[in-house]
Structures are given as structure tokens and as C-alpha cells.
Design a protein around this motif. Structure first.
Motif, mmCIF file in Angstrom:
data_model
loop_
_atom_site.group_PDB
_atom_site.id
_atom_site.type_symbol
_atom_site.label_atom_id
_atom_site.label_comp_id
_atom_site.label_asym_id
_atom_site.label_seq_id
_atom_site.Cartn_x
_atom_site.Cartn_y
_atom_site.Cartn_z
ATOM 1 N N PRO A 1 0.823 -1.224 0.000
ATOM 2 C CA PRO A 1 0.000 0.000 0.000
ATOM 3 C C PRO A 1 0.849 1.263 0.000
ATOM 4 O O PRO A 1 0.489 2.258 -0.653
ATOM 5 C CB PRO A 1 -0.817 -0.132 1.294
ATOM 6 N N LEU A 2 1.975 1.241 0.723
ATOM 7 C CA LEU A 2 2.866 2.398 0.715
ATOM 8 C C LEU A 2 3.446 2.617 -0.678
ATOM 9 O O LEU A 2 3.609 3.761 -1.122
ATOM 10 C CB LEU A 2 3.992 2.191 1.732
ATOM 11 N N GLU A 3 3.717 1.539 -1.375
ATOM 12 C CA GLU A 3 4.199 1.648 -2.751
ATOM 13 C C GLU A 3 3.152 2.293 -3.635
ATOM 14 O O GLU A 3 3.469 3.138 -4.487
ATOM 15 C CB GLU A 3 4.558 0.253 -3.264
ATOM 16 N N ASP A 4 1.890 1.906 -3.440
ATOM 17 C CA ASP A 4 0.798 2.537 -4.193
ATOM 18 C C ASP A 4 0.793 4.054 -3.984
ATOM 19 O O ASP A 4 0.639 4.837 -4.938
ATOM 20 C CB ASP A 4 -0.552 1.961 -3.765
ATOM 21 N N LEU A 5 0.959 4.465 -2.739
ATOM 22 C CA LEU A 5 0.938 5.894 -2.417
ATOM 23 C C LEU A 5 2.148 6.610 -3.021
ATOM 24 O O LEU A 5 2.029 7.737 -3.510
ATOM 25 C CB LEU A 5 0.914 6.088 -0.905
ATOM 26 N N LEU A 6 3.313 5.974 -2.965
ATOM 27 C CA LEU A 6 4.509 6.591 -3.538
ATOM 28 C C LEU A 6 4.366 6.765 -5.044
ATOM 29 O O LEU A 6 4.694 7.833 -5.591
ATOM 30 C CB LEU A 6 5.732 5.734 -3.213
ATOM 31 N N LEU A 7 3.872 5.751 -5.719
ATOM 32 C CA LEU A 7 3.683 5.850 -7.166
ATOM 33 C C LEU A 7 2.672 6.940 -7.513
ATOM 34 O O LEU A 7 2.837 7.663 -8.500
ATOM 35 C CB LEU A 7 3.235 4.496 -7.724
ATOM 36 N N PHE A 8 1.641 7.051 -6.700
ATOM 37 C CA PHE A 8 0.655 8.109 -6.944
ATOM 38 C C PHE A 8 1.291 9.485 -6.751
ATOM 39 O O PHE A 8 1.015 10.420 -7.509
ATOM 40 C CB PHE A 8 -0.539 7.940 -5.996
ATOM 41 N N ALA A 9 2.169 9.609 -5.752
ATOM 42 C CA ALA A 9 2.811 10.892 -5.475
ATOM 43 C C ALA A 9 3.700 11.335 -6.620
ATOM 44 O O ALA A 9 3.789 12.526 -6.926
ATOM 45 C CB ALA A 9 3.611 10.808 -4.178
ATOM 46 N N ILE A 10 4.376 10.379 -7.265
ATOM 47 C CA ILE A 10 5.279 10.737 -8.368
ATOM 48 C C ILE A 10 4.593 10.618 -9.721
ATOM 49 O O ILE A 10 5.228 10.757 -10.769
ATOM 50 C CB ILE A 10 6.554 9.879 -8.337
ATOM 51 N N ARG A 11 3.279 10.311 -9.684
ATOM 52 C CA ARG A 11 2.477 10.234 -10.913
ATOM 53 C C ARG A 11 3.040 9.186 -11.887
ATOM 54 O O ARG A 11 3.254 9.448 -13.064
ATOM 55 C CB ARG A 11 2.395 11.599 -11.606
ATOM 56 N N ALA A 12 3.271 7.977 -11.358
ATOM 57 C CA ALA A 12 3.806 6.897 -12.179
ATOM 58 C C ALA A 12 3.000 5.631 -11.949
ATOM 59 O O ALA A 12 2.432 5.423 -10.875
ATOM 60 C CB ALA A 12 5.267 6.644 -11.850
#
Length: 404
Positions: free
Chosen positions: A375-386
Motif C-alpha cells: 500500500p505504501l508503494e501505491d501511495l509513492l507511485l501516486f505521489a510521483i504520478r507513475a
């Protein structure tokens, strides 16, 4: 322990690689793997997704879906959200909790998403950069914790306690040959072999481990199998890093002279660029990550041989007897060679290798603990728009026959 005379080193210093050579070797291995595992027939600069360029049929959930499945929405729950959004949020089921995370599929046409889709091995490279950052943190944290007592004195006391534990407990019967005796054997009449071990200790650890990760990403029968090995190695790292912080341990080569150890790697001018200056935590002998990595690699090679398995994964084929025996022998010899190397060069104790083996076993059993970070990976990817790329693990290899 009784005092003995310091051993003498009579060999001529070996030729040393230039400082830039080792980073270049590692970079070539990584970028070579990135190229070999690239997604073919996919264009980075094509702006629109379509089945023709290979992106339309890809789903970024595939890279983590088998690890931490999405929990489907029920028909009567959040129905208005699901029906009115093109990319509804992900509903992760993790640790008995339901977590809503952003759906990054909307970013799959962004240029950095497309670069990752073209070269998915870049994600693995990022993971190991994070590992290295944590390793660098161990020296700083340990020095801060033991600032008042002096980390050098603490590490020396821990090193001596390791020797005492080996010599004065039941381990004395399990480890009848002492580290000093191993080095003395090489020092007296076998210094040519010791030069080989010095080079091996300095030059195999980083390139060999990086090369293994690249190779197994290329040949593993599935991403799940590769990810299990990677998670095991990563968790072993973190267990070791915690030990480095709270139990700094001086290697035998740095103990006072009366204990009879010699730093043969430096005397032989075989020191690696990764073993000096800011790249190394000198007081991190316990456990031996040289042996921890070697043991994990050896176990993976034995598993990869298929010699002891009646069933194979869906994309695997039976290997010829030659390759089965090759992987079996390599899987046994490599850890044994590294074990002799770390002891003969006075960089580690026997107990260091034993603890590293235990850490690998524990990490293998509990490697799924990293699922909590999805889930943290999901949030990180969303933050960097990837959008996370779909792995190409084993694709090229199995397309070419997958016989080794």
C-alpha cells in the motif's frame, strides 16, 4: 588467549584495479540486465496506449497482484464511486485491514511510467539503492549510540567475546579449527592461494551479488519466485543492519596484535573500492553478509537445478543432467569458498557465518512481511504520478527455450 608472534606476509603486492573500474563493472552488469530484460515492441515515446505497442494489454496490478491481491468491491458498497470513476481506488486487504489506495493506472501514459514499462528492471535497481542507503545509515547510527563509551572499544570487546564464545562453550566442539589456525595455514606455505582469496574477498562480493540478482531476474520461472529470493535477501540485510547498529563487532584483522591476525587483504594491496572510506562500515563483522549472500545464492542455485523437485513451475522445463549437476555443485561450492575466504583473510569469525545462515533461514520463512509495504508503494507511485511496470521476469529467457 596466549600471545603469539605476528604472522609475516612475504608475497609481493598484487595488482590493484583502478578505483573507477569496480563501479564501472557493477554499472555494466546493471545496465546490461536492464537492456536484456527490456520489454520488446514497446515504444517509450508513443503517446497513446494501444495493444499494438504492448501497453494496452498490461496491467500494473500484475506486478503486485499475486503478492497482495486487491479486495474486490461488493455490489452494494461504494457503488457510486465505482461507477463514476474511470480509475476507482484500489481496495487492499492487508494484515486483516482493508486499505484504500489510489489507482495509478491513470498515469500509465506519463513519460516516466513508459520508461519503467520499457525497462522494468529499473525498479529492482531502485530497491537496492534503498538497501545501500540503509547500510550507510548503520555506521552513523552505531557511532551515535556508542558515542560516550567509544564505538571502537565496544566493537573490540564484542569481537573478543565472539572468540571467547567459540572457544569456551559448546561451539568449541562444533568449531574445532580456530580462525587463527586457518589463516596461519595459508600464511605458511600457501600464500599464493591466500592472494587468490584476498582478491576474491575484495572483488566478488558486490559484483557477484549484483550479477546474481540480474541473472535470476532473467532466468527465474516467475516474478513471484524471483521476488521471494529478493525479499529474503532484503530482509536478511535489514536483520544484519540492525545487528550492525546495536552490536558493532570488530573483525579479527583489527584486533590487537597479540591475537595473531593479519589484515592480508590490505597487505596484498587487494582492497576493493567498496571496502574503504565512506563505502564501508568497518566495525560490522557480525554477521557476515559476504556469507549471508553466498548462502542465499547457493540455496537458490540448488533450487534452480530442479534436482530435488518432482514438480516444476508452469514455464519451467526439465534441465539436462549436466545443468542439474552444475547448479548443484556451484550451489554447494560457492558458499563453502566464501566461508574459507572470510575466515582466512581474518575478516570474519566462524560465528559470523553461523548467524548469517540463521538470518537467511528466518528471512526466508518471514519474507512476506514486506507485503505491508505494498500500500505504501501505491501511495509513492501516486505521489510521483507513475504507474508500476509489469515485470518481464524470465520472459526473454523462456522465449529462447529456457533450458539452463
Amino acid at each position: 588467549m596466549s600471545s603469539i608472534r605476528e604472522p609475516e606476509w612475504n608475497s609481493e603486492p598484487a595488482w590493484k584495479l583502478p578505483g573507477w573500474a569496480e563501479p564501472v563493472i557493477v554499472a555494466c552488469i546493471l545496465f546490461g540486465a536492464m537492456f536484456m530484460t527490456r520489454r520488446r515492441n514497446f515504444r517509450i515515446l508513443r503517446k497513446r496506449s494501444s495493444p499494438s505497442n504492448g501497453l494496452g494489454s498490461l496491467d500494473s496490478d500484475g506486478s503486485s497482484e499475486a503478492l497482495l491481491p486487491l479486495k474486490p468491491y461488493s455490489e452494494d458498497e461504494d457503488d457510486d464511486i465505482v461507477t463514476t470513476r474511470k480509475h476507482p481506488p484500489k481496495k487492499r486487504s492487508c494484515c486483516c485491514f482493508t486499505i484504500h489506495t489510489p489507482n495509478t493506472a491513470r498515469f500509465r501514459d506519463n513519460i516516466h511510467s513508459r520508461i519503467l514499462q520499457r525497462f522494468p528492471f529499473l525498479v529492482e535497481m531502485l530497491y537496492w539503492i534503498v538497501n545501500y542507503a540503509f547500510y550507510r545509515f548503520t555506521a552513523v547510527a552505531s557511532q551515535h549510540i556508542f558515542a560516550e563509551t567509544g564505538i571502537w572499544n565496544v566493537a573490540q570487546a564484542h569481537g573478543l567475546s565472539v572468540l571467547e564464545t567459540e572457544h569456551n562453550t559448546v561451539l568449541h566442539f562444533l568449531l574445532p579449527v580456530r580462525e587463527r589456525s586457518v589463516q596461519q595455514w595459508f600464511m605458511h606455505g600457501h600464500q599464493g592461494l591466500l592472494t587468490v582469496l584476498n582478491k576474491a574477498y575484495a572483488l566478488i562480493h558486490i559484483p557477484g551479488t549484483v550479477g546474481f540478482i540480474c541473472w535470476y531476474y532473467y532466468v527465474a520461472p516467475s516474478f513471484d519466485t524471483f521476488a521471494m529470493v529478493r525479499r529474503t535477501m532484503t530482509l536478511t540485510n535489514f536483520c544484519a543492519f540492525l545487528t550492525f547498529i546495536f552490536y558493532p563487532c570488530m573483525p579479527p584483522r583489527l584486533l590487537p596484535r597479540e591475537y595473531g591476525f593479519l589484515d592480508t587483504v590490505r597487505h596484498d594491496n587487494a582492497e576493493s573500492v567498496w571496502m574503504s572510506g565512506k563505502y564501508i562500515n568497518t566495525l560490522a563483522a557480525m554477521p557476515s553478509m559476504h556469507f549471508g549472500y553466498a548462502f542465499c545464492i547457493g540455496a537458490t542455485l540448488i533450487f534452480h537445478s530442479g534436482l530435488y523437485r518432482r514438480t516444476l513451475e508452469s514455464r519451467q522445463t526439465r534441465k539436462p543432467l549436466f545443468w542439474k549437476v552444475f547448479y548443484l555443485i556451484f550451489g554447494l561450492v560457492y558458499p563453502a569458498f566464501i566461508l574459507v575466504t572470510i575466515v582466512a583473510t581474518a575478516n570474519h569469525y566462524w560465528l559470523d557465518a553461523m548467524v548469517a545462515t540463521a538470518y537467511v533461514a528466518i528471512s526466508f520463512l518471514f519474507n512476506r512481511v514486506f507485503y505491508v509495504f505494498i500500500p505504501l508503494e501505491d501511495l509513492l507511485l501516486f505521489a510521483i504520478r507513475a504507474d508500476k511496470p509489469v515485470p518481464t521476469t524470465g520472459d526473454r529467457f523462456h522465449e529462447n527455450g529456457g533450458r539452463i
